[in-house]
Scaffold this active site. Structure first.
Site, PDB file in Angstrom:
ATOM      1  N   ARG A  54       0.835  -1.217   0.000  1.00  0.00           N
ATOM      2  CA  ARG A  54       0.000   0.000   0.000  1.00  0.00           C
ATOM      3  C   ARG A  54       0.864   1.259   0.000  1.00  0.00           C
ATOM      4  NH1 ARG A  54      -4.691   0.503   4.437  1.00  0.00           N
ATOM      5  NH2 ARG A  54      -2.967   1.105   5.776  1.00  0.00           N
ATOM      6  N   LYS A 153      -2.646   7.039   0.890  1.00  0.00           N
ATOM      7  CA  LYS A 153      -2.356   7.399   2.289  1.00  0.00           C
ATOM      8  C   LYS A 153      -1.268   8.473   2.298  1.00  0.00           C
ATOM      9  CE  LYS A 153      -2.282   4.715   6.513  1.00  0.00           C
ATOM     10  NZ  LYS A 153      -3.248   5.506   7.225  1.00  0.00           N
TER      11      LYS A 153
HETATM   12  N1  PXG Z   1      -9.441   4.780   7.170  1.00  0.00           N
HETATM   13  C1  PXG Z   1      -8.534   5.763   7.245  1.00  0.00           C
HETATM   14  C2  PXG Z   1      -8.867   7.099   6.701  1.00  0.00           C
HETATM   15  C3  PXG Z   1      -7.281   5.517   7.825  1.00  0.00           C
HETATM   16  O1  PXG Z   1      -6.383   6.488   7.875  1.00  0.00           O
HETATM   17  C4  PXG Z   1      -7.984   3.242   8.258  1.00  0.00           C
HETATM   18  C5  PXG Z   1      -9.191   3.550   7.652  1.00  0.00           C
HETATM   19  C6  PXG Z   1      -7.742   1.842   8.723  1.00  0.00           C
HETATM   20  O2  PXG Z   1      -6.812   1.208   7.867  1.00  0.00           O
HETATM   21  P1  PXG Z   1      -5.858   0.041   8.361  1.00  0.00           P
HETATM   22  O3  PXG Z   1      -5.118  -0.334   7.167  1.00  0.00           O
HETATM   23  O4  PXG Z   1      -4.991   0.622   9.453  1.00  0.00           O
HETATM   24  O5  PXG Z   1      -6.737  -1.029   8.865  1.00  0.00           O
HETATM   25  C7  PXG Z   1      -7.007   4.245   8.364  1.00  0.00           C
HETATM   26  C8  PXG Z   1      -5.717   3.940   9.048  1.00  0.00           C
HETATM   27  C9  PXG Z   1      -3.449   4.759  13.628  1.00  0.00           C
HETATM   28  C10 PXG Z   1      -3.593   5.535  12.388  1.00  0.00           C
HETATM   29  O6  PXG Z   1      -2.725   5.201  14.517  1.00  0.00           O
HETATM   30  C11 PXG Z   1      -4.175   4.910  11.320  1.00  0.00           C
HETATM   31  C12 PXG Z   1      -4.306   5.601  10.153  1.00  0.00           C
HETATM   32  C13 PXG Z   1      -3.899   6.892  10.087  1.00  0.00           C
HETATM   33  C14 PXG Z   1      -3.328   7.511  11.158  1.00  0.00           C
HETATM   34  C15 PXG Z   1      -3.147   6.821  12.333  1.00  0.00           C
HETATM   35  O7  PXG Z   1      -4.105   3.712  13.690  1.00  0.00           O
HETATM   36  N2  PXG Z   1      -4.843   5.026   9.064  1.00  0.00           N
END
Ligand code: PXG
Length: 293
Positions: A54, A153
């Site tokens: 990703r 991201k």
């Molecule tokens: N949606 C958004 C907008 C995100 O930023 C997720 C869903 C969940 O994705 P994953 O791949 O983690 O299952 C995210 C995750 C943290 C953190 O500390 C996570 C994200 C961004 C900033 C901090 O968990 N992204």
């Protein structure tokens, strides 16, 4: 020997207090860069390949060539965890456009900065998982895939930060973001699921959400456990009338949601399907992953 955490910057391990990048880095000036948040459980990095893929896809999308092969990136992450003696950790990988001038043009940035931060994981209190959380819909809409694809991201997280501010101003720990059309999108850093008659529903990736890695794991575990799972367009009406609701993310794992916009979900307690998925997920995270050693 210092007990300070070491941060990996462009191939060097630097004590946290000296881990710095230039103010001319376009990551700082414009949010021009990409990142990943990853976790290690029990000495193993969870879903490492998926996070790396990703990260490189996000970079490709913004024409940022990461000056490191995927295998080297993986090695660097494992090395950073090892030198810091971390078995359970949160890992933040950041690749920024690098130093340039004060204009937007990324061609002036000659070398991306790669940073790997590993730190102890700050766990949410157990109570939150036992009682569930209350969330509110925020007015700020998830940015449209036509302007900035949420699957990317990027270091530009203001859309989500504004949503988080709105939720916390309302006294709630998390906000629910809608698409421009008013359909359910996701939380500020988590994906959303609802459960109705023991069936799972989550918005499809094409709605303009981040295709969460935890979301994908949950879909697969749910299938294994015999819960049918659907990626379908959801309205707030569907959420309010769900039997159960939960959020998924690397940091949050699986968090039960018991109230949305003042509407009690189900009986107001984390549901049986949610609880069984949490249990299964916790076992799974202890078992799989790329070993640090
Ligand atoms: N949606 C958004 C907008 C995100 O930023 C997720 C869903 C969940 O994705 P994953 O791949 O983690 O299952 C995210 C995750 C943290 C953190 O500390 C996570 C994200 C961004 C900033 C901090 O968990 N992204």
């Amino acid at each position: 020997m210092s007990s300070e955490l070491l941060v990996w910057i462009n191939g060097e391990l630097v004590p946290k207090s000296q881990a710095k990048v230039s103010v001319f880095d376009h990551g700082f000036l414009y949010g021009d860069g990409v990142f990943e948040g990853i976790r290690a459980y029990n000495g193993k990095v969870f879903m490492l390949d998926e996070h790396i893929d990703r990260l490189y896809e996000s970079a490709k999308s913004i024409c940022l060539v990461i000056p490191l092969e995927k295998e080297q990136m993986k090695k660097a992450i494992l090395q950073t965890l090892k030198v810091n003696g971390l078995l359970n950790a949160y890992i933040r990988v950041v690749v920024s456009r690098g130093e340039g001038d004060l204009g937007l043009d990324p061609r002036k940035c000659l070398k991306p900065n790669i940073v790997i931060i590993t730190d102890k994981i700050e766990l949410f209190p157990d109570e939150l998982y036992e009682r569930g959380i209350e969330i509110v819909t925020v007015s700020v809409r998830r940015n449209s895939p036509q302007s900035l694809n949420p699957n990317l991201k990027s270091l530009n997280y203001l859309n989500n930060i504004l949503a988080k501010i709105e939720a916390t101003n309302a006294g709630k720990p998390e906000g629910l973001m809608l698409t421009l059309d008013g359909y359910v999108a996701e939380g500020t850093g988590e994906n959303i699921f609802i459960v109705k008659r023991k069936e799972l529903f989550t918005p499809p990736a094409y709605m303009g959400i981040l295709k969460g890695i935890t979301r994908q794991v949950v879909i697969e575990l749910a299938k294994e456990m015999g819960y049918p799972t659907n990626e379908t367009v959801l309205t707030l009406h569907d959420v309010y009338n769900a039997d159960e609701c939960f959020l998924t993310g690397t940091g949050a794992e699986i968090v039960p949601v018991v109230k949305v916009d003042g509407r009690i979900i189900g009986d107001g307690f984390p549901g049986t399907v949610t609880k069984s998925l949490i249990q299964r997920f916790r076992v799974y995270t202890q078992q799989v992953g790329v070993p640090i050693e």
